[in-house]
Design a protein around this motif. Structure first.
Motif, PDB file in Angstrom:
ATOM      1  N   UNK A 176      -9.895  -7.185 -13.770  1.00 11.87           N
ATOM      2  CA  UNK A 176      -9.329  -7.289 -12.426  1.00 11.87           C
ATOM      3  C   UNK A 176      -8.650  -5.976 -12.033  1.00 11.87           C
ATOM      4  N   UNK A 177      -7.898  -5.402 -12.956  1.00 13.40           N
ATOM      5  CA  UNK A 177      -7.189  -4.148 -12.673  1.00 13.40           C
ATOM      6  C   UNK A 177      -8.180  -3.002 -12.480  1.00 13.40           C
ATOM      7  N   UNK A 178      -9.187  -2.919 -13.341  1.00 12.24           N
ATOM      8  CA  UNK A 178     -10.201  -1.865 -13.211  1.00 12.24           C
ATOM      9  C   UNK A 178     -10.928  -1.964 -11.880  1.00 12.24           C
ATOM     10  N   UNK A 179     -11.275  -3.186 -11.506  1.00 13.89           N
ATOM     11  CA  UNK A 179     -11.990  -3.401 -10.250  1.00 13.89           C
ATOM     12  C   UNK A 179     -11.105  -3.027  -9.056  1.00 13.89           C
ATOM     13  N   UNK A 180      -9.836  -3.397  -9.113  1.00 16.33           N
ATOM     14  CA  UNK A 180      -8.910  -3.077  -8.021  1.00 16.33           C
ATOM     15  C   UNK A 180      -8.772  -1.565  -7.862  1.00 16.33           C
ATOM     16  N   UNK A 181      -8.695  -0.852  -8.982  1.00 13.03           N
ATOM     17  CA  UNK A 181      -8.565   0.602  -8.925  1.00 13.03           C
ATOM     18  C   UNK A 181      -9.828   1.231  -8.347  1.00 13.03           C
ATOM     19  N   UNK A 182     -10.983   0.730  -8.765  1.00 13.54           N
ATOM     20  CA  UNK A 182     -12.247   1.266  -8.258  1.00 13.54           C
ATOM     21  C   UNK A 182     -12.376   1.035  -6.756  1.00 13.54           C
ATOM     22  N   UNK A 183     -12.012  -0.163  -6.311  1.00 13.20           N
ATOM     23  CA  UNK A 183     -12.092  -0.493  -4.882  1.00 13.20           C
ATOM     24  C   UNK A 183     -11.144   0.366  -4.054  1.00 13.20           C
ATOM     25  N   UNK A 225     -10.163   3.343  -4.906  1.00  8.27           N
ATOM     26  CA  UNK A 225     -10.430   4.757  -5.119  1.00  8.27           C
ATOM     27  C   UNK A 225      -9.285   5.465  -5.814  1.00  8.27           C
ATOM     28  N   UNK A 226      -8.555   4.721  -6.638  1.00  8.94           N
ATOM     29  CA  UNK A 226      -7.393   5.258  -7.347  1.00  8.94           C
ATOM     30  C   UNK A 226      -7.755   5.428  -8.818  1.00  8.94           C
ATOM     31  N   UNK A 227      -7.474   6.610  -9.337  1.00 12.87           N
ATOM     32  CA  UNK A 227      -7.745   6.869 -10.744  1.00 12.87           C
ATOM     33  C   UNK A 227      -6.574   6.350 -11.576  1.00 12.87           C
ATOM     34  N   UNK A 228      -6.906   5.551 -12.578  1.00 14.29           N
ATOM     35  CA  UNK A 228      -5.865   5.012 -13.466  1.00 14.29           C
ATOM     36  C   UNK A 228      -6.251   5.280 -14.913  1.00 14.29           C
ATOM     37  N   UNK A 229      -5.246   5.199 -15.767  1.00 12.94           N
ATOM     38  CA  UNK A 229      -5.471   5.228 -17.207  1.00 12.94           C
ATOM     39  C   UNK A 229      -5.154   3.819 -17.693  1.00 12.94           C
ATOM     40  N   UNK A 230      -6.185   3.090 -18.115  1.00 13.87           N
ATOM     41  CA  UNK A 230      -6.007   1.701 -18.536  1.00 13.87           C
ATOM     42  C   UNK A 230      -6.063   1.625 -20.050  1.00 13.87           C
ATOM     43  N   UNK A 231      -5.030   1.056 -20.630  1.00 10.93           N
ATOM     44  CA  UNK A 231      -4.941   0.921 -22.085  1.00 10.93           C
ATOM     45  C   UNK A 231      -4.721  -0.544 -22.428  1.00 10.93           C
ATOM     46  N   UNK A 232      -5.413  -1.000 -23.467  1.00  5.97           N
ATOM     47  CA  UNK A 232      -5.205  -2.359 -23.957  1.00  5.97           C
ATOM     48  C   UNK A 232      -4.331  -2.271 -25.208  1.00  5.97           C
ATOM     49  N   UNK A 233      -3.206  -2.946 -25.171  1.00  9.15           N
ATOM     50  CA  UNK A 233      -2.272  -2.950 -26.295  1.00  9.15           C
ATOM     51  C   UNK A 233      -2.396  -4.297 -26.996  1.00  9.15           C
ATOM     52  N   UNK A 234      -2.854  -4.280 -28.246  1.00 11.27           N
ATOM     53  CA  UNK A 234      -3.085  -5.528 -28.970  1.00 11.27           C
ATOM     54  C   UNK A 234      -2.107  -5.751 -30.124  1.00 11.27           C
ATOM     55  N   UNK A 235      -1.311  -4.741 -30.442  1.00  9.95           N
ATOM     56  CA  UNK A 235      -0.352  -4.862 -31.541  1.00  9.95           C
ATOM     57  C   UNK A 235       0.820  -5.751 -31.121  1.00  9.95           C
ATOM     58  N   UNK A 236       1.025  -6.822 -31.878  1.00  7.94           N
ATOM     59  CA  UNK A 236       2.062  -7.806 -31.535  1.00  7.94           C
ATOM     60  C   UNK A 236       3.443  -7.160 -31.458  1.00  7.94           C
ATOM     61  N   UNK A 237       3.762  -6.281 -32.398  1.00 10.40           N
ATOM     62  CA  UNK A 237       5.079  -5.634 -32.391  1.00 10.40           C
ATOM     63  C   UNK A 237       5.254  -4.781 -31.140  1.00 10.40           C
ATOM     64  N   UNK A 238       4.214  -4.080 -30.739  1.00 13.56           N
ATOM     65  CA  UNK A 238       4.287  -3.254 -29.529  1.00 13.56           C
ATOM     66  C   UNK A 238       4.459  -4.134 -28.295  1.00 13.56           C
ATOM     67  N   UNK A 239       3.737  -5.248 -28.256  1.00 12.87           N
ATOM     68  CA  UNK A 239       3.850  -6.174 -27.120  1.00 12.87           C
ATOM     69  C   UNK A 239       5.267  -6.726 -27.030  1.00 12.87           C
ATOM     70  N   UNK A 240       5.801  -7.143 -28.163  1.00 15.48           N
ATOM     71  CA  UNK A 240       7.159  -7.694 -28.177  1.00 15.48           C
ATOM     72  C   UNK A 240       8.196  -6.616 -27.848  1.00 15.48           C
ATOM     73  N   UNK A 241       7.863  -5.365 -28.127  1.00 15.86           N
ATOM     74  CA  UNK A 241       8.740  -4.245 -27.786  1.00 15.86           C
ATOM     75  C   UNK A 241       8.967  -4.126 -26.282  1.00 15.86           C
ATOM     76  N   UNK A 242       8.007  -4.621 -25.514  1.00 19.86           N
ATOM     77  CA  UNK A 242       8.162  -4.641 -24.058  1.00 19.86           C
ATOM     78  C   UNK A 242       8.901  -5.895 -23.601  1.00 19.86           C
ATOM     79  N   UNK A 279      -6.089 -10.922  -7.771  1.00 23.49           N
ATOM     80  CA  UNK A 279      -6.604  -9.636  -7.304  1.00 23.49           C
ATOM     81  C   UNK A 279      -5.649  -8.904  -6.369  1.00 23.49           C
ATOM     82  N   UNK A 280      -4.918  -9.641  -5.533  1.00 21.38           N
ATOM     83  CA  UNK A 280      -3.969  -8.996  -4.617  1.00 21.38           C
ATOM     84  C   UNK A 280      -2.851  -8.306  -5.384  1.00 21.38           C
ATOM     85  N   UNK A 281      -2.391  -8.944  -6.460  1.00 22.41           N
ATOM     86  CA  UNK A 281      -1.355  -8.321  -7.291  1.00 22.41           C
ATOM     87  C   UNK A 281      -1.874  -7.020  -7.884  1.00 22.41           C
ATOM     88  N   UNK A 282      -3.072  -7.069  -8.441  1.00 27.50           N
ATOM     89  CA  UNK A 282      -3.654  -5.878  -9.071  1.00 27.50           C
ATOM     90  C   UNK A 282      -3.834  -4.756  -8.055  1.00 27.50           C
TER      91      UNK A 282
END
Length: 84
Positions: A20-27, A29-46, A69-72
Motif C-alpha cells: 500500500x505504501x509503495x503504491x501510494x508513493x508511486x502514484x 511520484x514521491x521517492x521513498x526509502x522503504x524498509x521492512x523491520x522484522x526484528x522483534x527487539x527493534x520493533x519493540x524499541x519503537x 490507502x488514504x493514510x498511506x
C-alpha cells in the motif's frame, strides 16, 4: 527522501502494508526509502506492541492493522511539496 519503515514479522498484513505504501508513493511520484523491520527487539524499541507498524522519518505514525490507502498517501505526500 522520505524514510518509511514497516514494522512486523513478515505476516500477510505487513506485506500488504508495504505494498500500500509503495503504491501510494508511486502514484504520488514521491521517492521513498522503504524498509521492512522484522526484528522483534527493534520493533519493540519503537514501542510498537501490535503489528504492522509504520514509522515515517523516525516517528511511529501507525500500528495494529493495515492502514488505508488514504493514510498511506498522506504519509508519502507530507512535506513532499516543500521538499524542493
Amino acid at each position: 527522501m522520505k524514510q518509511i519503515k514497516v514494522l512486523g514479522t513478515g505476516c500477510r498484513n505487513c506485506e500488504i502494508t508495504a505494498k500500500i505504501i509503495s503504491q501510494a508513493a508511486a502514484e504520488a511520484g514521491v521517492e521513498i526509502e522503504l524498509e521492512k523491520v522484522t526484528d522483534i527487539a527493534a520493533i519493540m524499541g519503537y514501542g510498537v506492541m501490535s503489528t504492522p507498524g509504520v514509522v515515517v522519518d523516525g516517528v511511529v505514525v501507525h500500528s495494529g492493522g493495515v492502514p488505508g490507502p488514504d493514510q498511506a498517501r498522506a504519509w508519502v505526500r507530507e512535506g513532499a511539496d516543500s521538499a524542493g
